[in-house]
Motif scaffolding. Structure first.
Motif, mmCIF file in Angstrom:
data_model
loop_
_atom_site.group_PDB
_atom_site.id
_atom_site.type_symbol
_atom_site.label_atom_id
_atom_site.label_comp_id
_atom_site.label_asym_id
_atom_site.label_seq_id
_atom_site.Cartn_x
_atom_site.Cartn_y
_atom_site.Cartn_z
ATOM 1 N N GLU A 135 46.680 36.741 33.282
ATOM 2 C CA GLU A 135 46.303 36.030 32.061
ATOM 3 C C GLU A 135 44.851 36.383 31.779
ATOM 4 O O GLU A 135 43.965 36.079 32.578
ATOM 5 C CB GLU A 135 46.476 34.523 32.233
ATOM 6 N N PHE A 136 44.590 37.008 30.632
ATOM 7 C CA PHE A 136 43.253 37.525 30.352
ATOM 8 C C PHE A 136 42.913 37.376 28.879
ATOM 9 O O PHE A 136 43.781 37.144 28.040
ATOM 10 C CB PHE A 136 43.163 38.995 30.766
ATOM 11 N N ARG A 137 41.619 37.523 28.565
ATOM 12 C CA ARG A 137 41.146 37.576 27.188
ATOM 13 C C ARG A 137 40.092 38.659 27.086
ATOM 14 O O ARG A 137 39.276 38.847 27.998
ATOM 15 C CB ARG A 137 40.532 36.233 26.762
ATOM 16 N N ALA A 138 40.089 39.352 25.954
ATOM 17 C CA ALA A 138 39.009 40.283 25.632
ATOM 18 C C ALA A 138 37.996 39.527 24.785
ATOM 19 O O ALA A 138 38.359 38.929 23.768
ATOM 20 C CB ALA A 138 39.544 41.491 24.875
ATOM 21 N N VAL A 139 36.727 39.523 25.200
ATOM 22 C CA VAL A 139 35.713 38.727 24.511
ATOM 23 C C VAL A 139 34.523 39.593 24.132
ATOM 24 O O VAL A 139 34.181 40.551 24.831
ATOM 25 C CB VAL A 139 35.244 37.545 25.389
ATOM 26 N N VAL A 172 39.637 37.759 33.255
ATOM 27 C CA VAL A 172 40.771 37.062 33.847
ATOM 28 C C VAL A 172 40.432 35.572 33.855
ATOM 29 O O VAL A 172 39.386 35.167 34.369
ATOM 30 C CB VAL A 172 41.047 37.570 35.280
ATOM 31 N N LEU A 173 41.281 34.761 33.260
ATOM 32 C CA LEU A 173 41.004 33.326 33.169
ATOM 33 C C LEU A 173 41.285 32.654 34.504
ATOM 34 O O LEU A 173 42.379 32.772 35.059
ATOM 35 C CB LEU A 173 41.860 32.705 32.074
ATOM 36 N N ALA A 174 40.274 31.958 35.026
ATOM 37 C CA ALA A 174 40.403 31.261 36.304
ATOM 38 C C ALA A 174 39.335 30.188 36.382
ATOM 39 O O ALA A 174 38.199 30.393 35.950
ATOM 40 C CB ALA A 174 40.257 32.239 37.478
ATOM 41 N N ASP A 175 39.694 29.036 36.935
ATOM 42 C CA ASP A 175 38.757 27.913 37.014
ATOM 43 C C ASP A 175 37.527 28.246 37.839
ATOM 44 O O ASP A 175 36.474 27.619 37.674
ATOM 45 C CB ASP A 175 39.455 26.688 37.608
ATOM 46 N N THR A 176 37.648 29.220 38.737
ATOM 47 C CA THR A 176 36.526 29.571 39.612
ATOM 48 C C THR A 176 35.661 30.682 39.029
ATOM 49 O O THR A 176 34.746 31.160 39.693
ATOM 50 C CB THR A 176 37.049 30.018 40.986
ATOM 51 N N GLU A 212 34.985 38.534 34.964
ATOM 52 C CA GLU A 212 34.934 39.835 34.310
ATOM 53 C C GLU A 212 35.569 40.908 35.202
ATOM 54 O O GLU A 212 35.163 41.095 36.341
ATOM 55 C CB GLU A 212 33.496 40.235 33.997
ATOM 56 N N VAL A 213 36.564 41.590 34.666
ATOM 57 C CA VAL A 213 37.220 42.665 35.413
ATOM 58 C C VAL A 213 37.159 43.997 34.684
ATOM 59 O O VAL A 213 37.471 45.045 35.250
ATOM 60 C CB VAL A 213 38.698 42.312 35.718
ATOM 61 N N GLY A 214 36.755 43.977 33.425
ATOM 62 C CA GLY A 214 36.641 45.218 32.658
ATOM 63 C C GLY A 214 35.621 45.057 31.558
ATOM 64 O O GLY A 214 35.355 43.934 31.083
ATOM 65 N N HIS A 215 35.008 46.179 31.147
ATOM 66 C CA HIS A 215 33.988 46.135 30.104
ATOM 67 C C HIS A 215 34.010 47.457 29.355
ATOM 68 O O HIS A 215 34.006 48.526 29.977
ATOM 69 C CB HIS A 215 32.604 45.897 30.725
ATOM 70 N N VAL A 216 34.059 47.392 28.029
ATOM 71 C CA VAL A 216 34.017 48.602 27.199
ATOM 72 C C VAL A 216 32.773 48.545 26.323
ATOM 73 O O VAL A 216 32.445 47.509 25.752
ATOM 74 C CB VAL A 216 35.297 48.751 26.349
ATOM 75 N N PHE A 217 32.065 49.675 26.232
ATOM 76 C CA PHE A 217 30.788 49.747 25.515
ATOM 77 C C PHE A 217 30.812 50.882 24.494
ATOM 78 O O PHE A 217 31.345 51.958 24.770
ATOM 79 C CB PHE A 217 29.623 50.078 26.461
ATOM 80 N N GLU A 239 42.315 34.581 42.618
ATOM 81 C CA GLU A 239 41.685 33.374 42.072
ATOM 82 C C GLU A 239 42.590 32.721 41.032
ATOM 83 O O GLU A 239 42.633 31.496 40.914
ATOM 84 C CB GLU A 239 40.333 33.724 41.438
ATOM 85 N N GLN A 240 43.313 33.532 40.280
ATOM 86 C CA GLN A 240 44.182 32.999 39.235
ATOM 87 C C GLN A 240 45.541 32.562 39.769
ATOM 88 O O GLN A 240 46.174 31.659 39.216
ATOM 89 C CB GLN A 240 44.375 34.061 38.143
#
Length: 580
Positions: free
Chosen positions: A191-195, A212-216, A411-416, A458-459
């Motif tokens: 479960e993830f979101r691109a922000v 990756v969405l996780a409470d921690t 954060e598991v990925g980043h595009v620039f 974690e998730q």
């Protein structure tokens, strides 16, 4: 794989060093072992999971048109000096010398190396676009490595770099990588979101983080409940409000003995915290800068840094506060303040009749009108009023005005979009259609391969252990033989194991001479999403017991048609993970 032949050094107790759940479970499950601070050995079980992530990443990079290479981890200092990052990157860059006294570093990333490669190879626009990637070990000398694979010093990363002739090309490359990342994390069952995100030390004009969405999670996100808007808290915008058109009485100074904080001042003067205007002082690249905010708000250092195009933004020391204001900490104010620049959050423009520090000990000003009484910095490129605060749940979505949620993310990925940050400083150019020299436009795209495994845990976990999605699980199915002394049980277990392996389904057969309770506990700990239990009584009844690790659901499947029954059950489990 037979459990009796597989090296899985599980632990009953959690090592004291482990803080977050992924670190605890990775150690307990024998997936990693610590060598030294922030550096780990990947054990057989852990490496299987990492390799599965890497394979999915590789497949999607290839599908998107990127080509795999492998670059050296040890990089010469002159490339980093050429780009200007040798000093800017800071102490996270581990520097070393060779036997000849020449400076090198261990690569935390490879923008300089890949730019040097391309500038020596590309001459014409006909050779563009190019997208090259690698999956390789990186090293960043974190000041406080912690949380196991979540924030280590040595880690496995996929980094890709695109090279284009114009903005249209880099936009297409960026979108291709964005789409590829979406497919990667979908295939991983996360479960993830691109922000929207800040580019940080990498640089560039535009970027997205994949969270990756996780409470921690260490990052807080601002996510709209009505539209697709999502941003990291440091990047999330706040909506400007209409400028106040009224004024107030002339300001006057009042005594506020010992009242240093916003709460203290508001209580003492019987005003709301929203009517207190706090003045925060910063050392910005050696210049004194004041930032004005409503008393109930927090400054966003990243927004300030980006507004001013600064390299360093540090909160002023008590000594600097006294030197700049003539008063101790807690009494700074913008009226009559002599500093290099004063900026106000645009929320300040929406109000009047503020309370602020008087630049004198134990004193504040009341009835302050920002537009009347304060001179903001407007001669430079940034305007005096700007978005300088952190967004809150009370704020509307900046895109549609809807309500916000603030989940935690890893954060598991980043595009620039890098633009020409590196190609210009390192003279990576090409000849265009008219034979004119142009600077190559670049993009950069990273995925923390080893970190993905930790984020997944974690998730996805419970009190009994890890719960891996099938696509990441070291073993998709675990077979548990209830009695190694029962030949029928063992024979059926071997039969099922061998057939599943022949179908390309990674399977672990627990053939150890252990009590059933031990096997059940370790199967849950290791997180295989599917378990098949074979017992003598079950075989007599003509059934196998299966368990869905995610839901805990147990059911019986017929032994007579177990191949089709197991495959159909597997499809159901895959569908629950969104992987059907």
């Amino acid at each position: 794989m037979l459990f009796s032949k597989f090296y899985v050094p599980t632990l009953k107790e959690t090592p004291a060093e482990a803080e977050v759940i992924s670190h605890k479970l990775l150690l307990r499950a024998g997936m990693i072992r610590k060598l030294t601070s922030g550096i780990y050995t990947y054990m057989p079980l852990g490496l299987r999971a990492i390799n599965k992530v890497a394979n999915i990443v590789r497949e999607e990079m290839n599908r998107a048109g990127a080509q795999e290479i492998s670059m050296p981890m040890v990089q010469p200092a002159d490339l980093w000096q050429e780009s200007g990052r040798w000093d800017f990157y800071g102490k996270e860059l581990l520097r070393l010398k060779d036997r000849h006294g020449r400076d090198y570093c261990l690569g935390p990333t490879h923008e300089e190396v890949i730019t040097d490669l391309i500038r020596g190879e590309v001459r014409s626009y006909r050779q563009l676009p190019i997208n090259l990637y690698q999956i390789q070990t990186k090293f960043r000398d974190e000041i406080r490595p912690r949380f196991g694979l979540m924030r280590g010093r040595e880690f496995i990363m996929k980094d890709a770099y695109s090279f284009d002739k114009d903005d249209e090309g880099v936009n297409a490359s960026y979108q291709a990588m964005y789409d590829a990342y979406t497919r990667v994390f979908t295939r991983l069952g996360l479960e993830f979101r691109a922000v929207s995100a800040d580019s940080g030390a990498i640089g560039g004009s535009f970027s997205h983080e994949f969270m990756v969405l996780a409470d921690t999670g260490e990052d807080t996100l601002a996510v709209c409940t009505s539209c697709s808007y999502a941003a990291n808290l440091e990047k999330a915008e706040t909506k400007a409000q209409p400028m106040c058109t009224t004024t107030c009485a002339a300001y006057e100074q009042v005594a506020t003995p010992g009242k240093h904080t916003v709460e203290d001042v508001a209580g003492f003067l019987a005003v709301a915290m929203t009517q207190v205007m706090k003045t925060l002082l910063f050392d910005v690249d050696g210049k004194s800068v004041a930032v004005l905010l409503r008393g109930d708000r927090e400054v966003n250092d990243v927004k300030l840094k980006n507004l001013l195009g600064a390299t360093s933004v540090e909160l002023a020391t008590p000594e600097q506060v006294v030197a700049w204001t003539g008063a101790p900490v807690g009494f700074a104010g913008p009226v009559g303040l002599t500093v290099d620049a004063i900026y106000a959050d645009h929320e300040i423009a929406a109000g009047t009749d503020f309370v602020c520090g008087a630049n004198a000990a134990d004193a504040h000003l009341i009835h302050v009108d920002p537009r009347r009484d304060i001179t903001l910095s407007t001669d430079a490129a940034p305007t005096g009023y700007a978005d300088l605060r952190s967004i809150t749940l009370d704020d509307p979505c900046p895109a549609c005005g809807g309500s916000l949620t603030m989940p935690k993310g890893i954060e598991v990925g980043h595009v620039f979009k890098l633009g020409t940050k590196y190609s210009k400083s390192m003279n990576a150019t090409f000849l265009d259609e008219n034979g004119k020299e142009q600077v190559i436009i670049m993009g950069c795209y990273g995925i923390g391969v080893s970190r993905v495994v930790a984020a997944c845990i974690e998730q996805n976990n419970d009190a009994n252990g890890m719960i891996f999605p099938p696509s990441i699980a070291p073993f998709e199915i675990t077979i548990l033989a209830m009695s190694t002394k029962d030949e029928k049980v063992m024979a059926k277990g071997r039969e099922i194991h061998d057939w599943l392996e022949s179908q390309g389904i990674d399977t672990l057969f627990d053939d150890r001479d252990e009590r059933p309770g031990v096997k059940f506990n370790e199967a849950d700990l290791l997180g295989s999403p599917m378990q098949i239990v074979i017992g003598g009584k079950g075989l007599e009844k003509g059934v196998l017991e299966v368990k869905n690790r995610k839901t805990g659901e147990k059911r019986e499947l017929p032994v007579a048609d177990w191949q089709n029954a197991v495959l159909e059950w597997r499809k159901e489990v895959m569908k629950e993970w969104g992987l059907a």
